[in-house]
Structures are given as C-alpha cells and as structure tokens.
Write an enzyme that holds these catalytic residues in place. Structure first.
Site, PDB file in Angstrom:
ATOM      1  N   SER A  20      -8.556   4.878   0.238  1.00  0.00           N
ATOM      2  CA  SER A  20      -6.895   4.056   0.700  1.00  0.00           C
ATOM      3  C   SER A  20      -6.388   5.335  -0.596  1.00  0.00           C
ATOM      4  O   SER A  20      -6.219   5.730  -1.883  1.00  0.00           O
ATOM      5  CB  SER A  20      -7.199   2.972   0.150  1.00  0.00           C
ATOM      6  N   LYS A  21      -5.097   5.147  -0.829  1.00  0.00           N
ATOM      7  CA  LYS A  21      -3.871   6.033  -1.726  1.00  0.00           C
ATOM      8  C   LYS A  21      -4.360   4.925  -3.376  1.00  0.00           C
ATOM      9  O   LYS A  21      -4.934   5.810  -4.569  1.00  0.00           O
ATOM     10  CB  LYS A  21      -3.172   5.657  -1.912  1.00  0.00           C
ATOM     11  N   ARG A  22      -4.894   3.954  -3.496  1.00  0.00           N
ATOM     12  CA  ARG A  22      -4.834   2.698  -4.728  1.00  0.00           C
ATOM     13  C   ARG A  22      -6.156   3.775  -5.200  1.00  0.00           C
ATOM     14  O   ARG A  22      -6.292   3.644  -6.414  1.00  0.00           O
ATOM     15  CB  ARG A  22      -5.236   1.900  -4.227  1.00  0.00           C
TER      16      ARG A  22
END
Ligand code: GLU
Length: 531
Positions: free
Chosen positions: A275-277
C-alpha cells in the site's frame, strides 16, 4: 475460428494508478504484442461517486512514460480519440461516453428473466440490514431475501410497473440463480468452482444516473470490443462467477474471453497488499508518477524519484513473472518475446525496494555518458550552476562549467551511482569548493606529521610540468610519495580532505586534473587557513 488476440486494460479513474495496476497493464501489453494482437485502454468511469479529476490523465501519462502504448484507446500520443474510425473502431473508449448503449442490454436481461427491477431505497436496505444484523444474520440481496424486498419479482405487476414510471431511483439487478455451481477456468489459477448461493443479486444498471455499474458495462464492452483474454487483478476473482453468468445470459459464451487473475503485489515482509502507506513508511514510491491529491498531499512517484522507465518496467515485469532461467534484465521488446502467462506465479509477489534500486543502477550503467550528462545538467542548474556548450576552464567563482567538464565527471562516477541525482552527492565538490571539513576525518588525518608531507605533495602537483591529465600525473605522483617513503594513504587522505572536505572521494589525480591547478591551490590555502 481463431480470433485475433485483443486484450484491454480497463482502469477506473478513481485515483492515481498503483504500481500493481501498471503491472496489470504491462502484462496485458506483453501478451498482446507477443501474439501480434491489440492492446486497448478503456476507461471505466461509470461510478461518478468515485471519480477523481485528473486520474485519467495521470493513468495515460504513466503508461506512456512506461512505453505501454495502446493500439486503441482514449488517447493516442496526446490525441484525444472521441469518435470511431478505422484505427479506433470501438471509440469512444470512455464508458461515460458510451452511456446510451448499456440500457438495451440491461433490458434484454430483464426480458429474458435474468434480471429484475428493484425499488428499495438506500434507507429501506439499511433498515433491512440492521434488522438482520440484530438477529445475528448478515444481509445479502439474493434468493433468500429478494421476495421480502421491493422489486418486480415480489410486487404485483401493476404496482411495479407504476413505480417504474413514477420513480427515478430504481435499479436493475441480476437474478442470481439458486444453488448452481459455476465452473470457471482461469489461465493462472486453473479450475475454480463457486456455488451461486454464496453470491448476491448485483445491481447492473441505475435509473438515477442512467448508468451501468462496472459489471454490466465491463461485460458488454468486452463483448463489443471483441476481447479475447481478460487479464486483471485477483480482486476481481470474486466477480468472475457473475461475469460467467452474464455471458451465458446474453448468449455470448462462444466468444467469452478467457480469464487470468494476477496475484497481488505484497509488502516487503510478505504480509498483505503493498500500500501507499508502506511506501511512505519504508521510503519507496508505490506510484509510477508523483501524485498530488486534492488536499495537496504529495505521493512519491518512480519517475520523480529518478527511476528510468525501462528499469521500472523491468522490475515490475519480474514481480510475479520469471523467464524460467536466471536472466533478470529485459528491455520491453525482450519482455514481449519472453513473457508467458504460464510463468506468472499464483502466489503474491513480494516487493523489494533494494532490488528496485538495483534495477535502476543496472540501467544507469548502460546509459551513454551523453544521455546521463543531459539528465544531470538540469540537476546542476537547479543548484545555481551554469553549464555552457563552449569549451571553458572550470570557473568556480562564477559557477560556470562546460558540458564537456560535466561529461568527464559523469564518465568517472557513472558506475557508483544508482540515480542521476546521486552524481551530485558523489561529487558536488567538483563544482563547489568545500567550505567545511568532516570533523572526524579532519581529526584523523589533518595532523602535522601528515599535512607537512601532504603540502609538499601539493607543491609537487602544482609544479608538475607534464600534461595535466590523470593518466600522466598519477604515476609520477605516486612514485614521488613512494620514493620519499611517505605513508601513501595518510598523505592522500590529507589531500582529499582539502579537495573534498572529507577523506572519501575520487582519486587525487582525478580530482586535481579536473578542477585544475588554480582551484587546487585555492583549496590548499583554504584548508591551511581553516584547520
Ligand atoms: N475497472 C476495473 C478496475 O478498475 C476493471 C477490472 C477488469 O479488468 O475487469 O480495475
């Protein structure tokens, strides 16, 4: 009859394209090109609630950057394709612009008894859900509940016909058959079976905006666009039984595409979807290009981080596919030759940021000095340095250098860098003199017993009468130190401290012949005055 291979990438413009999405597009592209087929980009923008301005443009730009160029699609080299032509027979390729054509297909399903009208409002459905949840059950709109809801199957004909006329918020839902095992084949996962009792009556068309939902539009367009294989992310696997049943209901099973569901890209530790995180947390991009959202939040992109598109494409291809041998470096053309869906792995592919960098380093090594110089010049200009096309001796005071000087530097440091921006970190001292010295290095090397010798070596260099090139200076310089029996390492590090500001850096002969005697003398004077 063998059909021409036609595959499509069908993104919804709901935000920037994740690198997993680019991989899906890439595998589609490779599959099509290997078979001399067509690769189509279709924009699935029927969900107006999730529409994000700029997302479509971003997707097209990202794919263009990667060299994943469609044969048919909304944009051909910056030309917007709106109307059908020989080249783009199925235009428009944006579903919102195809709006008018879906209703007849929804009607066809209703007429055939495969779908029905539903009149439940969001509130009514919410209440039903709450009621069932209170009783410890989960609500799903299907054969067990549909007769207790408000639709053309449960209401008297006169009543629903009136609702159809008077209301503007009804939907058309698929009538999921009861207790049927749908038998499906996936090119990656093999045979899959699902019982329809686990599935719900999905909405296919909405009166409110007169738009189809993803499922209807997707099947209708794949059929009309003569798609032969659907290669997409595994998040669509749960929709596959419905899609099979839709093909059946329409009577299109003869030309139904084959399906291949790609596994997810996983976090570096293998636990869950990338994910982007994860990118923010571990310091790598998960998007091809930088993306700035409506709140002004910036998400890093591979392009802006300095990755070459060839490196990005290569590393993406290898995330979930392998050639069956130990080759790792493939150009897009080589990937077209080597790719096969049979070698796409079923399990998720774990992302490795170090490996991503390794790819870039490998590509950087193969670039020409000329190309790298052209890429480096803007970096230098952003630092306030002027680069001239004419020959010119390095002008440190005026911060002006020739392109040829930059080329000589690039040639020297190319092998050490992963990104073009690293050139600056590796050798900024070839453009600006050090103004301070790394304390620990100075303490270690700038000692009287060393620097008195180093200063004599400096005089030797300044008095050197041969051609002032690395090749002619290096031998005599080392010979001079050796014949005096001075400690080579210590003396060189003292000089490096003067030239670089630290005890690490390029070879002394390389540095001094690049910057010239005058600048060398200045740096010696400066360190003497400072330390
Ligand atoms: N519009 C869908 C998406 O956003 C396409 C899925 C498919 O390829 O069928 O991923």
């Amino acid at each position: 009859m063998t059909r021409k291979t036609r595959v499509r990438f069908a993104p919804s413009p709901t935000g920037p394209l994740h690198m997993g999405g680019v991989r899906t597009a890439l595998y589609n592209y490779l599959f099509a090109k290997q078979r001399g087929g067509d690769f189509i980009i279709r924009i699935e923008d029927t969900d107006s609630q999730r529409f994000v301005p700029g997302a479509e443009k971003y997707i097209i730009e990202a794919l263009n950057w990667c060299g994943i160029v469609p044969d048919e699609g909304v944009d051909q080299n910056g030309q917007i394709v709106e109307t059908a032509s020989e080249r783009h027979p199925h235009a428009p390729y944006r579903q919102s612009q195809r709006k008018g054509l879906y209703r007849q297909y929804a009607d066809q399903l209703v007429e055939g008894g495969f779908a029905y009208y539903a009149f439940d409002t969001a509130e009514e459905l919410g209440a039903k859900r709450a009621e069932m949840e209170a009783a410890g059950q989960t609500f799903i709109y299907n054969q067990t509940t549909r007769m207790g809801l408000r639709n053309s199957l449960s209401l008297p004909e006169s009543e629903w016909k009136e609702l159809l006329e008077t209301r503007t918020d009804w939907t058309i839902r698929f009538k999921m058959p009861e207790n049927r095992v749908v038998k499906m084949d996936d090119l990656i996962r093999g045979h899959v079976e699902v019982n329809t009792d686990t599935l719900d009556d999905k909405v296919l068309w909405k009166r409110a905006d007169e738009l189809p939902t993803y499922h209807l539009a997707n099947i209708v367009d794949d059929h009309l666009m003569e798609i032969t294989e659907v290669i997409r992310g595994e998040e669509w696997l749960p929709s596959l039984p419905l899609h099979y049943l839709l093909y059946e209901a329409f009577g299109w099973t003869e030309t139904q595409p084959r399906f291949a569901h790609l596994s997810l890209l996983l976090k570096p530790d293998g636990k869950g979807k990338l994910s982007k995180r994860d990118g923010d947390r571990l310091g790598f991009p998960v998007f091809p290009l930088q993306w700035i959202n409506a709140e002004g939040e910036v998400s890093r992109g591979y392009r802006e981080d300095g990755y070459f598109p060839e490196a990005f494409v290569n590393l993406l291809a290898m995330l979930g596919w392998n050639p069956g041998d130990d080759r790792e470096l493939f150009s897009l053309e080589e990937l077209v030759q080597a790719f096969s869906l049979e070698r796409v792995v079923k399990s998720g592919a774990r992302f490795n940021a170090d490996k991503a960098k390794w790819y870039n380093k490998e590509y950087l090594r193969t670039k020409s000095v000329e190309d790298l110089t052209d890429l480096y010049i803007p970096v230098l200009e952003a630092k306030g340095i002027t680069i001239t096309d004419e020959a010119q001796t390095p002008d440190f005071a005026g911060k002006t250098f020739s392109k040829d000087y930059v080329k000589r530097i690039v040639k020297l440091i190319q092998e050490r860098a992963t990104f073009v921006a690293d050139f600056w970190d590796i050798a900024s001292y070839l453009f600006i003199a050090p103004t301070s010295f790394v304390e620990k290095d100075a303490a270690k090397f700038w000692k009287e017993e060393n620097y008195t010798l180093a200063l004599q070596v400096a005089d030797f260099i300044l008095g050197f009468e041969g051609e002032f090139t690395k090749e002619s200076l290096e031998g005599p310089l080392e010979e001079y130190i050796r014949s005096n029996e001075w400690p080579m390492g210590k003396v060189m590090n003292c000089l490096r401290l003067a030239l670089v500001g630290a005890s690490s850096g390029l070879g002394i002969a390389d540095i001094v012949t690049l910057i010239g005697k005058e600048e060398f003398a200045k740096r010696i004077d400066f360190i003497k005055a400072t330390l």
